[in-house]
Design a protein around this motif. Structure first.
Motif, short mmCIF file in Angstrom:
data_model
loop_
_atom_site.label_atom_id
_atom_site.label_comp_id
_atom_site.label_asym_id
_atom_site.label_seq_id
_atom_site.Cartn_x
_atom_site.Cartn_y
_atom_site.Cartn_z
N MET A 118 0.82 -1.21 0.00
CA MET A 118 0.00 0.00 0.00
C MET A 118 0.86 1.26 0.00
SD MET A 118 -2.85 1.08 2.82
CE MET A 118 -3.64 2.69 2.81
N ILE A 119 1.93 1.27 0.78
CA ILE A 119 2.76 2.46 0.92
C ILE A 119 3.84 2.53 -0.14
CG2 ILE A 119 4.26 3.76 2.48
CD1 ILE A 119 1.34 3.61 3.38
N PHE A 120 4.50 1.39 -0.39
CA PHE A 120 5.67 1.39 -1.27
C PHE A 120 5.43 0.73 -2.63
CE2 PHE A 120 7.11 1.68 3.08
CZ PHE A 120 8.05 2.69 3.03
N GLY A 121 4.33 0.00 -2.75
CA GLY A 121 4.06 -0.67 -4.02
C GLY A 121 4.90 -1.91 -4.22
N THR A 122 5.42 -2.48 -3.12
CA THR A 122 6.24 -3.68 -3.20
C THR A 122 5.71 -4.71 -2.22
OG1 THR A 122 7.76 -2.82 -1.52
CG2 THR A 122 8.30 -2.36 -3.83
N SER A 123 6.20 -5.93 -2.34
CA SER A 123 5.81 -6.99 -1.42
C SER A 123 7.03 -7.40 -0.59
CB SER A 123 5.27 -8.21 -2.17
OG SER A 123 6.24 -8.70 -3.06
N THR A 124 6.77 -8.05 0.55
CA THR A 124 7.86 -8.45 1.43
C THR A 124 8.10 -9.95 1.34
OG1 THR A 124 6.30 -8.71 3.26
CG2 THR A 124 7.42 -6.60 3.08
N ASP A 125 9.34 -10.34 1.50
CA ASP A 125 9.73 -11.74 1.57
C ASP A 125 10.37 -11.93 2.93
OD1 ASP A 125 11.29 -14.12 1.52
OD2 ASP A 125 11.25 -14.11 -0.66
N GLU A 126 9.69 -12.63 3.83
CA GLU A 126 10.14 -12.69 5.21
C GLU A 126 11.48 -13.39 5.37
OE1 GLU A 126 7.21 -13.78 8.11
OE2 GLU A 126 5.63 -12.62 7.12
N SER A 127 11.80 -14.33 4.50
CA SER A 127 13.10 -14.99 4.60
C SER A 127 14.22 -14.01 4.26
CB SER A 127 13.16 -16.21 3.68
OG SER A 127 13.04 -15.83 2.31
N ILE A 128 13.99 -13.14 3.28
CA ILE A 128 14.99 -12.14 2.93
C ILE A 128 15.09 -11.08 4.02
CG2 ILE A 128 15.59 -10.32 1.28
CD1 ILE A 128 14.46 -12.05 -0.93
N LEU A 129 13.96 -10.74 4.63
CA LEU A 129 13.99 -9.78 5.73
C LEU A 129 14.81 -10.32 6.90
CD1 LEU A 129 10.30 -8.47 5.79
CD2 LEU A 129 12.31 -7.34 4.84
N GLU A 130 14.68 -11.60 7.17
CA GLU A 130 15.46 -12.21 8.25
C GLU A 130 16.96 -12.17 7.93
OE1 GLU A 130 15.72 -16.35 10.88
OE2 GLU A 130 14.42 -16.25 9.11
N GLU A 131 17.29 -12.46 6.69
CA GLU A 131 18.70 -12.40 6.26
C GLU A 131 19.23 -10.97 6.40
OE1 GLU A 131 21.37 -13.12 2.20
OE2 GLU A 131 19.27 -13.74 2.27
N THR A 132 18.39 -10.01 6.01
CA THR A 132 18.76 -8.60 6.11
C THR A 132 18.96 -8.20 7.56
OG1 THR A 132 17.47 -8.12 4.11
CG2 THR A 132 18.02 -6.26 5.53
N PHE A 133 18.06 -8.63 8.42
CA PHE A 133 18.17 -8.32 9.85
C PHE A 133 19.48 -8.85 10.41
CE2 PHE A 133 17.82 -9.73 14.23
CZ PHE A 133 17.37 -8.59 14.89
#
Length: 316
Positions: A29-44
């Motif tokens: 809604m805000i950025f026009g993108t979707s999230t991938d939780e596995s990549i977010l974990e790697e990023t964290f």
């Protein structure tokens, strides 16, 4: 002197999770993108390994999903959590208790090191009640967000009466929106030893150089509406200046926009969703802009004529 929260030294940038959540007020809604939780974990994990331990989130980001993902990633890590409560139209202490309880649960039981009043609605009553939460050690400290100087001073007086002080101020601040500087808020923070956190320092990607008058944002997104191609076209002169000065420091356009915010004595909140975003932050520890370079960037930004503020912002 390094900025601290609860005697914990904080990095020169905070990591934002606005783009981590899904659904209402979430990434699509805000950025026009979707999230991938596995990549977010790697990023964290990469960010924490590089000492980026201050994480900014809010109950409203993806209506709790950003907090949940952060809580799952941080289950076995010691990080500094910056979380926000969005007040109701009428003061309701039970809504604060409920929001904090639900946020803490989503954060895997971690207590927010700094708990922000997200908007200055019913400021006196909300700050006074948050002071009672601080006394009970349900939160680590208190900050205010989206406030004018007068509202910040009022919040500080209320906390001082209880023996506490503001731990932070968080407002929109970027090369394109310098209201907090012009209204004396950043100077007040420096004088009182209060960290100023600059959210949207990259204007949700408009100051990264990845988008321009030909390659725009997803249309059906908040940033697409805020920065249509015609506005991005006007920003191209600023991109050129950021690029030219950045070449002297071996910094990209995005890194330059963040380095400018740091040079102004603020802590930019930078959204990261991929490992390479973390890698781009490493260079900022060594970036030092001259006064002439800072002035040139600000003059060029003003020449674009672009200033984008949210409907909730009343500080310049």
């Amino acid at each position: 002197m390094a900025n601290t929260i609860n005697e914990k030294e904080i990095p020169i940038v905070a990591i934002g999770t606005w783009a981590w959540g899904s659904g209402l007020n979430g990434s699509r809604m805000i950025f026009g993108t979707s999230t991938d939780e596995s990549i977010l974990e790697e990023t964290f994990n990469m960010a924490v390994n590089h000492g980026l331990v201050l994480w900014d989130t809010a109950a409203i980001y993806g209506m709790g999903t950003a907090e949940r993902i952060l809580g799952e990633c941080a289950e076995n890590e010691e990080i500094i959590i910056s979380d926000k409560f969005t007040p109701t139209r009428k003061f309701n202490p039970m809504s604060i208790e409920k929001s904090l309880s639900e946020s803490t649960k989503r954060l895997n039981g971690k207590i927010p090191d700094i708990y922000w009043l997200h908007m200055p609605k019913n400021l006196e009553q909300n700050i006074e009640y948050m002071g009672s939460l601080l006394k009970q050690r349900k939160i680590g400290s208190i900050g205010v967000s989206n406030c004018s100087l007068e509202e910040i001073e009022r919040a500080e007086r209320i906390l001082n009466d209880s023996g506490y002080s503001l731990a932070g101020v968080q407002n929109h601040y970027s090369l394109l929106y310098r209201g907090s500087e012009k209204m004396g808020i950043i100077e007040w923070c420096h004088q009182h030893g209060v960290p100023f956190f600059a959210y949207m320092a990259l204007e949700q990607g408009a100051l990264t150089g990845r988008f321009d008058g030909r390659n725009g944002f997803p249309i059906l997104s908040r940033r697409g509406l805020a920065f249509p191609k015609r506005k991005l076209k006007k920003l191209e002169m600023l991109y050129d200046e950021l690029k030219n000065i950045g070449e002297r420091h071996n910094l990209s356009i995005a890194q330059m926009a963040m380095a400018w915010a740091i040079s102004k004595g603020t802590v930019p909140i930078v959204g990261v969703t991929k490992p390479y975003h973390v890698q781009a932050l490493e260079m900022l520890n060594h970036a030092e802009l001259s006064e002439d370079e800072i002035t040139q960037l600000e003059l060029t930004a003003e020449k674009t004529g672009i200033k984008v503020s949210g409907f909730w912002e009343r500080y310049g």
